[in-house]
Scaffold this motif. Structure first.
Motif, short mmCIF file in Angstrom:
data_model
loop_
_atom_site.label_atom_id
_atom_site.label_comp_id
_atom_site.label_asym_id
_atom_site.label_seq_id
_atom_site.Cartn_x
_atom_site.Cartn_y
_atom_site.Cartn_z
N GLY A 1 0.83 -1.21 0.00
CA GLY A 1 0.00 0.00 0.00
C GLY A 1 0.85 1.24 0.00
N LEU A 2 1.85 1.28 0.86
CA LEU A 2 2.76 2.44 0.91
C LEU A 2 3.54 2.57 -0.38
CD1 LEU A 2 4.17 2.06 4.54
CD2 LEU A 2 2.72 3.91 3.69
N LEU A 3 3.93 1.43 -0.95
CA LEU A 3 4.66 1.48 -2.21
C LEU A 3 3.82 2.14 -3.30
CD1 LEU A 3 7.21 0.67 -3.80
CD2 LEU A 3 6.10 -1.53 -4.26
N GLU A 4 2.54 1.80 -3.32
CA GLU A 4 1.65 2.39 -4.34
C GLU A 4 1.49 3.90 -4.12
OE1 GLU A 4 -2.98 1.91 -5.90
OE2 GLU A 4 -2.13 0.48 -4.45
N VAL A 5 1.37 4.31 -2.85
CA VAL A 5 1.22 5.74 -2.54
C VAL A 5 2.48 6.49 -2.93
CG1 VAL A 5 0.97 7.41 -0.68
CG2 VAL A 5 -0.47 5.36 -0.72
N SER A 6 3.65 5.89 -2.59
CA SER A 6 4.91 6.60 -2.85
C SER A 6 5.16 6.76 -4.33
CB SER A 6 6.07 5.84 -2.20
OG SER A 6 6.27 4.60 -2.84
N GLU A 7 4.72 5.81 -5.11
CA GLU A 7 4.95 5.89 -6.55
C GLU A 7 4.04 6.92 -7.23
OE1 GLU A 7 4.45 1.92 -7.87
OE2 GLU A 7 6.52 1.31 -7.39
N SER A 8 2.93 7.21 -6.59
CA SER A 8 1.99 8.18 -7.18
C SER A 8 2.16 9.57 -6.60
CB SER A 8 0.55 7.70 -6.96
OG SER A 8 0.27 7.62 -5.57
N SER A 9 3.18 9.75 -5.76
CA SER A 9 3.36 11.06 -5.11
C SER A 9 4.85 11.36 -5.05
CB SER A 9 2.76 11.04 -3.71
OG SER A 9 3.10 12.23 -3.03
N ASP A 10 5.15 12.65 -5.09
CA ASP A 10 6.55 13.08 -5.01
C ASP A 10 6.93 13.46 -3.58
OD1 ASP A 10 6.87 12.72 -7.69
OD2 ASP A 10 6.31 14.79 -8.20
N VAL A 11 5.99 13.29 -2.63
CA VAL A 11 6.23 13.73 -1.25
C VAL A 11 7.21 12.76 -0.58
CG1 VAL A 11 5.20 14.24 0.99
CG2 VAL A 11 3.94 14.74 -1.11
N LEU A 12 8.34 13.28 -0.20
CA LEU A 12 9.37 12.51 0.53
C LEU A 12 9.61 11.12 -0.09
CD1 LEU A 12 8.21 13.32 4.19
CD2 LEU A 12 10.00 14.45 2.89
N GLN A 13 9.61 11.12 -1.40
CA GLN A 13 9.71 9.84 -2.08
C GLN A 13 11.00 9.09 -1.76
OE1 GLN A 13 8.94 10.08 -6.23
NE2 GLN A 13 9.10 7.89 -6.60
N GLY A 14 12.12 9.80 -1.61
CA GLY A 14 13.39 9.16 -1.31
C GLY A 14 13.38 8.46 0.04
N LYS A 15 12.92 9.17 1.09
CA LYS A 15 12.88 8.57 2.42
C LYS A 15 11.85 7.44 2.48
CE LYS A 15 14.44 12.45 5.25
NZ LYS A 15 14.11 13.34 6.41
N MET A 16 10.70 7.67 1.78
CA MET A 16 9.66 6.64 1.79
C MET A 16 10.19 5.33 1.23
SD MET A 16 6.44 6.05 2.52
CE MET A 16 5.54 7.62 2.46
N LYS A 17 10.93 5.42 0.14
CA LYS A 17 11.48 4.19 -0.46
C LYS A 17 12.50 3.52 0.47
CE LYS A 17 10.70 4.99 -5.36
NZ LYS A 17 11.31 5.02 -6.71
N LEU A 18 13.25 4.34 1.18
CA LEU A 18 14.23 3.79 2.12
C LEU A 18 13.54 3.01 3.23
CD1 LEU A 18 17.22 3.65 2.97
CD2 LEU A 18 16.84 5.74 4.29
N TYR A 19 12.45 3.60 3.77
CA TYR A 19 11.69 2.92 4.82
C TYR A 19 11.06 1.64 4.31
CZ TYR A 19 12.14 7.35 7.34
OH TYR A 19 12.61 8.45 7.96
N LEU A 20 10.50 1.76 3.11
CA LEU A 20 9.84 0.58 2.53
C LEU A 20 10.83 -0.56 2.28
CD1 LEU A 20 7.42 2.30 -0.02
CD2 LEU A 20 6.79 1.09 2.06
N GLU A 21 12.04 -0.19 1.89
CA GLU A 21 13.07 -1.20 1.65
C GLU A 21 13.44 -1.92 2.94
OE1 GLU A 21 15.48 -3.68 -0.46
OE2 GLU A 21 14.02 -2.22 -1.22
N ALA A 22 13.50 -1.15 4.01
CA ALA A 22 13.81 -1.74 5.32
C ALA A 22 12.70 -2.69 5.75
CB ALA A 22 13.99 -0.64 6.36
N ILE A 23 11.44 -2.27 5.50
CA ILE A 23 10.31 -3.14 5.84
C ILE A 23 10.37 -4.43 5.02
CG2 ILE A 23 7.79 -3.40 5.70
CD1 ILE A 23 7.57 -0.41 6.29
N ARG A 24 10.66 -4.28 3.74
CA ARG A 24 10.71 -5.44 2.87
C ARG A 24 11.79 -6.43 3.31
NH1 ARG A 24 13.67 -7.55 -0.68
NH2 ARG A 24 15.18 -5.86 -0.55
N GLU A 25 12.98 -5.91 3.65
CA GLU A 25 14.08 -6.77 4.08
C GLU A 25 13.72 -7.49 5.38
OE1 GLU A 25 18.81 -6.53 5.33
OE2 GLU A 25 17.81 -4.79 4.41
N GLY A 26 13.11 -6.75 6.30
CA GLY A 26 12.71 -7.36 7.57
C GLY A 26 11.70 -8.47 7.38
N VAL A 27 10.74 -8.20 6.47
CA VAL A 27 9.71 -9.21 6.20
C VAL A 27 10.34 -10.46 5.58
CG1 VAL A 27 7.70 -9.75 4.77
CG2 VAL A 27 7.81 -7.57 5.98
#
Length: 426
Positions: free
Chosen positions: A227-253
């Motif tokens: 869900g966050l990945l979809e939001v981040s791809e459709s918005s330019d808001v803090l896209q760099g940090k959002m992807k970093l957080y999402l990557e950490a979540i993905r690795e943890g999962v």
């Protein structure tokens, strides 16, 4: 008439003596006193119709004992009757007695020996190369000492039988003790294996419960991630940090998923020997479970054979084998660190898993014992010595084997060999 001083001289010579010493001293002294060329004391073996000397004095010296048949000898008459006396020409009377001829005997005098049951057990004999002239004195001496001789022979027989009984009893006790010790060891082994099985069963239930509980939140995290990945791809808001957080979540999962998968494989229950197991996945699952033990001290290198090598058997048990062996390798390097290398290969219809470490190694004298139940070189509390024993047992159940090579201070290489599974063979 018998000289009193003569008798006292004989008694003094044999006083305070027992057994063979008494018999030898008596025959020596009697031979000297009665002027015989030979004096011997012998026991009858009535079943073989033989006689065996227990003390033989020849020309004043004790010599080796002999056995001889009673057939055609004057000794046979002593056995059948009582005292036998042949003052001369005894060889003519007993021409078949070769012993008399060999010793050139002229005169013979023999007296029986009776035990406490009044049984004739043997005889005392005087042999002369010349004619016997002092019959009464000789017989008197023989009769005086015959009771003492018979008593000593009877005592020696009791001692021999008692020693035999004691030896037989000792052997029986040792056999019984050995059987009892073996039974106790087997019971102890069974008990400890049951305890270990219970511990593994409890661990399995606990791990299965944990895996189940972790799976539920993982599903929520995974859904949130997409869900966050979809939001981040459709918005330019803090896209760099959002992807970093999402990557950490993905690795943890992904890491948590691997842990759950490994636990599920390790804790699988059942006795099925018909499960298809990927060797690479099995090794990776075990490394995930033990990742906390590796830390930064131990470098791990894995080399997997081309293609997906598969084996057939009980997944839970085989995971237990690999996990145990890898854990042993890690523990051998936990103080100073090192390298752990795991290599899979196939040849001649076998799949091999080689686990090589640069740890402390195993001393040469301990190598033959490492697969014995309860043998361990680990510190108290680090192991009960069932690991390799159980691993070997599990591999034998799967028609496999275990090869261990080690050098003290250099490291250890343990290789598992298992039959390769081919789908077309089913």
């Amino acid at each position: 008439m018998l000289n009193g001083e003569l008798l006292s001289d004989i008694i003094e010579a044999v006083s305070n003596t027992y057994g063979n010493e008494f018999l030898n001293r008596l025959t020596e002294k009697l031979s000297s006193v009665i002027g015989a060329d030979s004096v011997f004391i012998a026991l009858f073996d009535k079943s073989k119709y033989e006689s065996k000397t227990v003390s033989l004095c020849l020309h004043g010296k004790i010599v080796n004992n002999i056995e001889y048949s009673l057939d055609g000898t004057p000794c046979a008459n002593v056995l059948e009757t009582t005292i036998c006396y042949y003052p001369n020409q005894v060889q003519k009377l007993f021409p078949n007695d070769h012993l008399l001829a060999e010793m050139n005997i002229e005169g013979y005098i023999g007296s029986p020996l009776y035990n406490s049951k009044k049984e004739n057990i043997g005889l005392i004999v005087g042999l002369y190369e010349k004619e016997i002239t002092e019959k009464d004195q000789i017989l008197t001496l023989f009769q005086i000492f015959s009771g003492r001789i018979a008593a000593e022979l009877e005592r020696l027989d009791y001692e021999r039988r008692l020693e035999t009984y004691n030896q037989e009893l000792e052997i029986q006790v040792q056999e019984r003790t050995s059987k009892l010790e073996k039974t106790l060891r087997e019971l102890s082994e069974r008990q400890n294996q049951l305890i270990e099985s219970e511990k593994l069963a409890s661990l399995g239930l606990l791990s299965a419960g944990i895996a189940h509980e972790i799976n539920n939140p993982l599903n929520f995290i995974t859904g949130g991630y997409y869900g966050l990945l979809e939001v981040s791809e459709s918005s330019d808001v803090l896209q760099g940090k959002m992807k970093l957080y999402l990557e950490a979540i993905r690795e943890g999962v992904e890491r948590t998923t691997k842990i759950v998968k490994g636990l599920n494989q390790y804790t699988r229950s059942g006795d099925s020997q018909d499960e298809t197991i990927s060797v690479q996945e099995m090794v990776e699952n075990c490394l995930v479970i033990l990742s906390h033990s590796l830390r930064d001290k131990i470098h791990v290198k894995t080399t997997f054979a081309n293609g997906d090598l598969s084996i057939r058997g009980n997944s839970g048990k085989l995971h237990q084998v690999v996990l145990n062996l890898v854990n042993n390798a890690i523990q051998s390097m936990e103080k100073s660190g090192g390298s752990l290398s795991i290599t899979t290969s196939t040849a001649d219809g076998l799949v091999s898993i080689k686990i090589q470490d640069t740890g402390t190694g195993i001393q040469k004298e301990h190598l033959p014992q490492i697969e014995l139940p309860f043998f361990t070189t680990k510190e108290p509390g680090k192991g009960v010595g069932l690991g390799l024993s159980i691993a070997s047992k599990i591999l034998k159940e799967h028609s496999g084997s275990l090869d261990v090579q080690s050098e003290w201070g250099v490291g250890t290489t343990v290789t598992i060999h298992l039959p390769k599974w081919k789908e077309e063979s089913l």
